[in-house]
Design an enzyme around this catalytic site. Structure first.
Site, PDB file in Angstrom:
ATOM      1  N   ASP A  53       0.793  -1.188  -0.004  1.00  0.00           N
ATOM      2  CA  ASP A  53      -0.095   0.165  -0.098  1.00  0.00           C
ATOM      3  C   ASP A  53       0.834   1.002   0.013  1.00  0.00           C
ATOM      4  O   ASP A  53       2.042   1.337   0.772  1.00  0.00           O
ATOM      5  CB  ASP A  53      -0.892  -0.020   1.332  1.00  0.00           C
ATOM      6  CG  ASP A  53      -1.920   1.053   1.200  1.00  0.00           C
ATOM      7  OD1 ASP A  53      -1.647   2.025   0.937  1.00  0.00           O
ATOM      8  OD2 ASP A  53      -3.251   0.339   1.473  1.00  0.00           O
ATOM      9  N   ALA A  77      -5.078   5.016  -7.232  1.00  0.00           N
ATOM     10  CA  ALA A  77      -6.039   6.212  -6.750  1.00  0.00           C
ATOM     11  C   ALA A  77      -7.391   5.783  -6.535  1.00  0.00           C
ATOM     12  O   ALA A  77      -7.866   4.707  -7.040  1.00  0.00           O
ATOM     13  CB  ALA A  77      -6.187   7.299  -7.758  1.00  0.00           C
ATOM     14  N   TYR A 143     -12.079  14.682  -5.504  1.00  0.00           N
ATOM     15  CA  TYR A 143     -11.275  13.782  -6.263  1.00  0.00           C
ATOM     16  C   TYR A 143     -10.120  14.618  -7.339  1.00  0.00           C
ATOM     17  O   TYR A 143      -9.274  14.379  -7.695  1.00  0.00           O
ATOM     18  CB  TYR A 143     -11.973  12.922  -7.285  1.00  0.00           C
ATOM     19  CG  TYR A 143     -11.552  12.212  -8.406  1.00  0.00           C
ATOM     20  CD1 TYR A 143     -10.427  11.042  -8.226  1.00  0.00           C
ATOM     21  CD2 TYR A 143     -11.648  12.213  -9.620  1.00  0.00           C
ATOM     22  CE1 TYR A 143      -9.974  10.514  -9.225  1.00  0.00           C
ATOM     23  CE2 TYR A 143     -11.262  11.567 -10.752  1.00  0.00           C
ATOM     24  CZ  TYR A 143     -10.109  10.695 -10.413  1.00  0.00           C
ATOM     25  OH  TYR A 143      -9.366   9.985 -11.583  1.00  0.00           O
ATOM     26  N   ASN A 172     -12.380  10.350 -20.934  1.00  0.00           N
ATOM     27  CA  ASN A 172     -13.048   8.999 -20.371  1.00  0.00           C
ATOM     28  C   ASN A 172     -12.323   7.793 -20.916  1.00  0.00           C
ATOM     29  O   ASN A 172     -12.666   7.317 -22.044  1.00  0.00           O
ATOM     30  CB  ASN A 172     -14.522   9.159 -20.791  1.00  0.00           C
ATOM     31  CG  ASN A 172     -15.126   9.897 -19.844  1.00  0.00           C
ATOM     32  OD1 ASN A 172     -14.848  11.211 -20.064  1.00  0.00           O
ATOM     33  ND2 ASN A 172     -16.367   9.648 -19.173  1.00  0.00           N
ATOM     34  N   HIS A 191     -19.460   3.542 -14.383  1.00  0.00           N
ATOM     35  CA  HIS A 191     -19.163   4.203 -15.528  1.00  0.00           C
ATOM     36  C   HIS A 191     -20.380   3.777 -16.723  1.00  0.00           C
ATOM     37  O   HIS A 191     -21.086   2.677 -16.593  1.00  0.00           O
ATOM     38  CB  HIS A 191     -17.787   3.675 -16.214  1.00  0.00           C
ATOM     39  CG  HIS A 191     -16.758   4.421 -15.342  1.00  0.00           C
ATOM     40  ND1 HIS A 191     -16.027   3.761 -14.257  1.00  0.00           N
ATOM     41  CD2 HIS A 191     -16.222   5.720 -15.129  1.00  0.00           C
ATOM     42  CE1 HIS A 191     -15.305   4.276 -13.837  1.00  0.00           C
ATOM     43  NE2 HIS A 191     -15.444   5.514 -14.382  1.00  0.00           N
ATOM     44  N   LEU A 192     -20.419   4.819 -17.551  1.00  0.00           N
ATOM     45  CA  LEU A 192     -21.462   4.528 -18.499  1.00  0.00           C
ATOM     46  C   LEU A 192     -21.361   3.448 -19.346  1.00  0.00           C
ATOM     47  O   LEU A 192     -22.383   2.673 -19.458  1.00  0.00           O
ATOM     48  CB  LEU A 192     -21.546   5.961 -19.454  1.00  0.00           C
ATOM     49  CG  LEU A 192     -22.522   6.141 -20.457  1.00  0.00           C
ATOM     50  CD1 LEU A 192     -23.977   5.970 -20.037  1.00  0.00           C
ATOM     51  CD2 LEU A 192     -22.537   6.817 -21.565  1.00  0.00           C
ATOM     52  N   ASP A 287     -21.675  16.202 -12.528  1.00  0.00           N
ATOM     53  CA  ASP A 287     -21.249  15.867 -13.830  1.00  0.00           C
ATOM     54  C   ASP A 287     -21.336  17.342 -14.642  1.00  0.00           C
ATOM     55  O   ASP A 287     -22.325  17.932 -14.764  1.00  0.00           O
ATOM     56  CB  ASP A 287     -22.374  15.091 -14.436  1.00  0.00           C
ATOM     57  CG  ASP A 287     -22.352  13.760 -14.132  1.00  0.00           C
ATOM     58  OD1 ASP A 287     -21.091  13.201 -13.780  1.00  0.00           O
ATOM     59  OD2 ASP A 287     -23.153  12.963 -14.289  1.00  0.00           O
TER      60      ASP A 287
END
Ligand code: UFG
Length: 334
Positions: A53, A77, A143, A172, A191-192, A287
């Site tokens: 870690d 991350a 983030y 993306n 995610h999309l 978003d």
């Protein structure tokens, strides 16, 4: 001296595992360091795995001791925007303090080159539809803030310790390399594209489209989808770039073409030949309406040439992965 031996932090994750494949294919020696908090042991198919870690400096010392690395690539991350709003400390600890530990270890063990995974989230709510590196950086969630802080730290580390770095800001990330047994396997999956494909497979809860009142051509958010293999190529080119450029550098990585959520669903319908039912839902917090990269700098200075420039093949690679996932793919929610 040529860069041949790479420490790949976060190499058991989605983008990291594609990086390991790319490095192995290009003749590099790969060592993966991962705590397997979100990554998968079975996704480490190229190189040794060190279970460690970044928040454990002693474990890092052990990883660096006795091995010689020419460069580090850093994919570790936490990366869920919504979670970063509810658990900011976890994001600053993992993403910022973890990177500080890594830089300390690199400094102690005289490793002078780092490629860092950054994000379009450093730009916050952009005021332009095509974002270049000079665009204002006002992250709107912890983030993005954690990544922007780290970019700043890298710039200071270049100055103070001579550690060269390249921060690559992904737009993306999408797609997979199913023929090599790697692809996106997040749980939970936010995610999309994977959620759209899950809907095409009739699995899990109904797909939700978040928001239809954005100032875009069909009211849904527009994103710039870039294949993970093209992201990996950019990292490889960044290694060469650091051979000739000192200091800390940042590049935006995207195809420069935006697709709305509905266009992604239409494309996935064509690729899969299946119906994709969805429910219209309210906007998701955090978003931005449109995120499209201007990647001229990466093309010019790194020599980056994305090979996956069309949306359909990117979705098709993800479709082939999700349609026939490996045995270790995490179970889907009911
Ligand atoms: N979306 C849906 N339904 C879903 C999932 C997503 O409608 O089930 C929409 C989102 O609201 C957004 C678009 O699809 O409009 C893309 O969403 P993703 O979650 O796939 O990707 P993001 O653009 O939110 O996230 C990406 C990276 C993050 C990074 C962020 C920067 O994955 O790491 O860009 O804004 F922080």
């Amino acid at each position: 001296m040529p860069t041949r031996s790479i420490l790949l932090c976060g190499g058991a994750g989605y983008i990291g595992s594609h990086m390991a494949h790319w490095l192995a294919e290009h003749g590099y020696r790969v060592t993966v360091l991962d705590n397997l908090s979100t990554g998968h042991r079975d996704a480490v198919r190229w190189g040794e795995l060190i279970l460690a870690d970044l928040l454990d400096p002693a474990a890092l010392d052990q990883a660096f001791g006795g091995r010689r690395f020419d460069a580090v690539m850093h994919f570790c991350a936490r990366s869920l925007v919504g979670e970063s709003v509810s658990q900011p400390n976890a994001y600053y600890a993992n993403n910022v303090a973890g990177t500080l530990n890594l830089l300390d270890a690199m400094h102690r063990h005289q490793v002078g080159k780092l490629v860092f995974s950054s994000t379009a989230a450093v730009f916050g709510n952009p005021c332009s539809d095509c974002i270049d590196e000079e665009h204002d950086k006002q992250p709107i969630n912890p983030y993005g803030a954690s990544k922007l802080m780290t970019e700043r730290i890298l710039s200071d580390a270049a100055h103070a310790y001579g550690i060269r770095s390249v921060a690559l800001r992904y737009f993306n990330a999408a797609g997979a390399l199913p023929e090599h047994g790697i692809g996106e396997a997040h749980r939970p999956e936010t995610h999309l594209i994977p959620n759209v494909l899950r809907a095409a497979l009739g699995q899990g809860p109904a797909l939700k489209v978040f928001g239809d009142d954005y100032p875009t051509r069909d009211g849904t958010c527009i994103r710039d989808y870039v294949h993970v293999q093209d992201l990996a190529q950019a990292h490889g080119l960044a290694l060469h770039y650091m051979d000739r450029a000192d200091g800390a550098h940042a590049f935006n990585l995207g195809n420069g073409q935006g697709f709305s959520v509905r266009e992604v669903i239409d494309c996935a319908r064509q690729v899969s030949g299946r119906p994709i039912p969805y429910d219209q839902a309210p906007r998701r917090a955090g978003d931005p309406a449109t995120l499209v990269a201007a990647s001229g700098k990466a093309r010019e200075l790194l020599g980056w040439q994305p090979r996956w420039t069309e949306l359909a093949p990117i979705i098709d690679s993800a479709w082939r992965w999700h349609r026939a996932p490996p045995h270790w793919f995490p179970a889907l929610p009911a």
